[in-house]
Scaffold this active site. Structure first.
Site, PDB file in Angstrom:
ATOM      1  N   SER A 383       2.226   6.752   8.052  1.00  0.00           N
ATOM      2  CA  SER A 383       2.418   5.336   7.761  1.00  0.00           C
ATOM      3  C   SER A 383       1.129   4.669   7.276  1.00  0.00           C
ATOM      4  CB  SER A 383       2.987   4.647   9.004  1.00  0.00           C
ATOM      5  OG  SER A 383       3.445   3.358   8.715  1.00  0.00           O
ATOM      6  N   ASP A 394      -6.430   7.915  -4.572  1.00  0.00           N
ATOM      7  CA  ASP A 394      -5.955   7.582  -5.914  1.00  0.00           C
ATOM      8  C   ASP A 394      -7.023   6.863  -6.739  1.00  0.00           C
ATOM      9  OD1 ASP A 394      -3.584   8.761  -5.291  1.00  0.00           O
ATOM     10  OD2 ASP A 394      -2.379   6.929  -5.311  1.00  0.00           O
ATOM     11  N   LYS A 408       5.610   9.415   6.380  1.00  0.00           N
ATOM     12  CA  LYS A 408       6.387   8.279   6.877  1.00  0.00           C
ATOM     13  C   LYS A 408       6.084   7.102   5.957  1.00  0.00           C
ATOM     14  CE  LYS A 408       7.416   4.684   9.738  1.00  0.00           C
ATOM     15  NZ  LYS A 408       7.026   3.275   9.590  1.00  0.00           N
TER      16      LYS A 408
END
Length: 543
Positions: A383, A394, A408
Site C-alpha cells: 500500500s 519511477d 496492495k
C-alpha cells in the site's frame, strides 16, 4: 428534523413488528440520540429509528463510495445472510420480489422487497433488514443470546464480505483502537506489561509526559487514581491511562529497591506511536519506517536532519527500510516521497466516486540534495509503502532493493457510523507515476534478492548482469493494467515476493552507497519516467 423525516417514511405495521429487536440492536447508538421521550412507545420508536439510521448509513456509504457499483438489494441480502455466522441454521433466500427466511430448512417468514421506486432507497432497505432481524431473532435462541454489537458485526460482515478483503467493519471498541493507532490518543507515553501479577513499565517513550515526570523502565504501577490495577486486564489498564487531552492522571508507582510507592501527577497529551527509527553507520543513514501514521513524515524528516547534523559533509546517502511495512496513511507516504523529490508525479488515485480522484506532485526541495538513496522492500511491503517506493523508482531518484512487494494497490476510506463504529471501504485504485496499477502487481526492485543466499556483491553483480532483462520486464510491468491476474503473477515470478529478515538488502545498499560508480550503474538499470511511456490521463468523473 432528520429523525422525524425518516420516521415518517416507515410503515406503521413494520414498526409494530420490529420494536422489540431495537431495544437489543440500538443499545450502542441510542447514546448518540436525543434523550428518550417519556412515552414508552415513542422511546422504542426512537430506538428503532437509531438502528435504521445505522444500517441505512452503511447502505448509503457503500452504494455511493465503493470502487464498483453494488446494487442495494445485494447489500441487504448479504447483510441478513450474515446472521448465519451466529446461527448456522438460518438461511436467507431471494426469488423475484420476495425474500424467504428459513430456520433448519423450514420457512419462517416471507418479506416483500421494495419495488422499482424504492430499489435504491437505503432507508427502506434498512427498515426491511430490521424486520428480518426481528423475525430471525424470535426464531433463534443463538441470536437472542447475543449482544447488539455481535449482531451488528454479523450484519456488516455479511454486507462487506463479498466486496474485497480490505473492506471491513469495526465495532465501537475496535474503531476507537483504530483511530488511536491512526491519529494518536490522550496518554502519558509508556508501554507496560503484566509480569508476575505486576503492571511493569517496560518502555518510556521519548519526549512524553512520562519521561518528563521521571518514570523509568522497571517501575511498577500499583494504582491509577484510587483504583488498584492488580488483577485488571491489559485493555482495562490502558483505558484508565488514556483519556481526554490535557486531563490529569494520578499514578502510584513503586520503584525497585524502594519500600513505598510514589505518586505522579501527569497531564495527558496526544501520543502518536513512533513508527520511525534510525542509525548512522559509516556515513550512511539507515531509516526504518514500520508503518505510516500522522507523524511518520515529520519524524522521518527529523531523523534525516539528525543524520545530516551528525555526519555533516561525510553523509554518503540514505537507506529507507520499508521491509514488512503494511502501509497506513497514504498522505504520509506522499510527504516522505516529497522530501526526496524536487518535481514530478508521486501518485494518483482513481475510483468511482468523484472525490476519489486525486493527483499528487512533488513540491519541495530534495532534503539530501541528490545524495544516493536506496529503498528496501519485500513481499510484505504494501500500500503506502509501495507508493513511496514506486514514486522514488519511477523518477529515477532511488535504487529499489529486495523482492517484489505485496501488490496492495487500493485505497480505503474510513467512514464513521452513528454507533461510533466504522467501515473501512475500498474506494479507489493507486496508479504509479508511470501509470501502472499496483494492485496484484506491486513494485519490482532494480536489485532483486529473492532466493539469494550469496553476498551483496553477488546480488549486485546478478542484477547488473540482467540489465536488459530488467528493462524488458519493467517495460511490460508498466503496461500491465489490462492484464489478467494470472499474467501479473507471471511477471511477479521474475523476482518472487518474499519476507526478507536477513541483512542482505542492507549490505547491498551499503555497498552501493560506498561505491558511487556502482550506485550510478544500479540507478540507471531501470528506465525512469522520461524513458518509460506514460498513461496518466487524468479525467475525474463529473460530480
Amino acid at each position: 428534523m432528520t429523525r422525524m423525516i425518516l420516521f415518517a417514511r416507515m410503515n406503521k405495521g413494520a414498526l409494530s413488528r420490529t420494536l422489540p429487536v431495537l431495544i437489543l440492536l440500538a443499545g450502542l447508538v441510542s447514546a448518540c440520540a436525543a434523550p428518550p421521550p417519556a412515552s414508552t412507545d415513542n422511546r422504542e420508536a426512537v430506538q428503532r429509528l437509531a438502528a435504521i439510521e445505522l444500517l441505512s448509513a452503511g447502505y448509503t456509504q457503500i452504494s455511493d463510495k465503493y470502487i464498483e457499483s453494488v446494487p442495494m438489494n445485494r447489500l441487504a441480502l448479504e447483510a441478513v445472510r450474515g446472521l448465519s455466522a451466529i446461527d448456522p441454521n438460518l438461511t436467507v433466500l431471494s426469488a423475484g420480489q420476495t425474500i424467504r427466511l428459513l430456520s433448519a430448512e423450514q420457512e419462517i417468514a416471507r418479506f416483500s422487497i421494495p419495488g422499482d421506486t424504492g430499489a435504491a432507497d437505503p432507508i427502506l432497505w434498512a427498515g426491511l433488514t430490521v424486520d428480518i432481524l426481528q423475525t430471525a431473532r424470535d426464531a433463534s435462541i443463538a441470536l437472542q443470546r447475543q449482544k447488539a454489537e455481535k449482531i451488528y458485526e454479523a450484519v456488516f460482515d455479511g454486507m462487506l464480505s463479498n466486496l474485497d478483503i480490505h473492506s471491513r467493519y469495526a465495532g465501537r471498541k475496535q474503531a476507537r483502537h483504530n483511530r488511536n493507532r491512526r491519529d494518536g490518543f490522550g496518554g502519558i507515553g509508556i508501554r507496560f506489561r503484566i509480569k508476575n501479577d505486576e503492571v511493569q513499565v517496560f518502555r518510556v517513550l521519548e519526549e512524553t509526559p512520562a519521561e518528563r515526570a521521571g518514570l523509568k523502565r522497571g517501575d511498577v504501577i500499583t494504582h491509577v487514581g484510587n483504583v488498584p490495577v492488580k488483577g485488571l486486564k491489559s485493555h482495562d489498564i490502558a483505558m484508565k491511562l488514556h483519556g481526554p487531552l490535557k486531563s490529569v492522571v494520578m499514578l502510584s508507582v513503586l520503584r525497585p529497591g524502594q519500600q513505598h510507592p510514589r505518586v505522579y501527577k501527569i497531564e495527558r497529551v496526544l501520543i502518536v506511536p513512533n513508527t520511525v527509527t534510525s542509525r548512522l553507520s559509516n556515513g550512511v543513514a539507515y531509516i526504518r519506517v514500520d508503518s505510516f501514521n500522522q507523524k511518520t513524515a515529520e519524524r522521518t524528516a527529523r531523523h534525516v536532519r539528525k543524520a545530516q547534523a551528525k555526519a555533516g559533509a561525510d553523509l554518503k546517502g540514505v537507506v529507507l527500510d520499508l521491509r514488512g511495512n503494511p502501509g497506513g496513511l497514504l498522505k504520509q507516504a506522499i510527504e516522505i516521497a516529497d522530501l526526496f523529490l524536487e518535481k514530478g508525479s508521486i501518485v494518483s488515485t482513481r475510483g468511482r466516486h468523484p472525490d476519489s480522484y486525486q493527483y499528487y506532485e512533488a513540491a519541495t526541495d530534495d532534503i539530501i540534495g541528490g545524495l544516493p538513496l536506496a529503498v528496501l522492500v519485500d513481499g510484505k511491503s504494501a500500500s503506502a509503502a509501495e507508493v513511496l517506493a514506486a514514486a522514488l523508482q519511477d523518477s529515477g531518484r532511488a535504487v529499489i532493493i529486495g523482492s517484489t512487494s505485496y501488490g496492495k494497490g487500493t485505497v480505503q476510506t474510513v467512514i464513521r457510523l452513528p454507533n461510533n463504529g466504522e467501515i473501512t471501504l475500498t474506494w479507489s485504485r493507486l496508479h504509479s507515476p508511470a501509470g501502472y496499477i499496483f494492485h496484484n502487481l506491486g513494485v519490482l526492485p532494480s536489485v532483486c534478492t529473492s532466493g539469494h543466499s550469496h553476498d551483496a556483491a553477488g546480488s549486485i553483480r546478478t542484477a547488473l548482469g540482467q540489465h536488459a532483462k530488467v528493462l524488458a520486464i519493467l517495460e511490460t510491468w508498466r503496461h500491465s493494467n489490462g492484464e489478467t491476474d494470472e499474467k501479473r503473477n507471471r511477471l511477479r515470478e521474475f523476482c518472487p515476493p518474499e519476507r526478507r529478515r536477513k541483512n542482505l538488502e542492507i549490505e547491498v545498499a551499503e555497498r552501493l552507497m560506498n561505491e558511487p560508480a556502482l550506485y550510478a550503474r544500479a540507478i540507471t538499470s531501470a528506465p525512469t519516467l522520461a524513458e518509460a511511456p506514460r498513461e496518466l490521463s487524468f479525467h475525474p468523473p463529473a460530480p
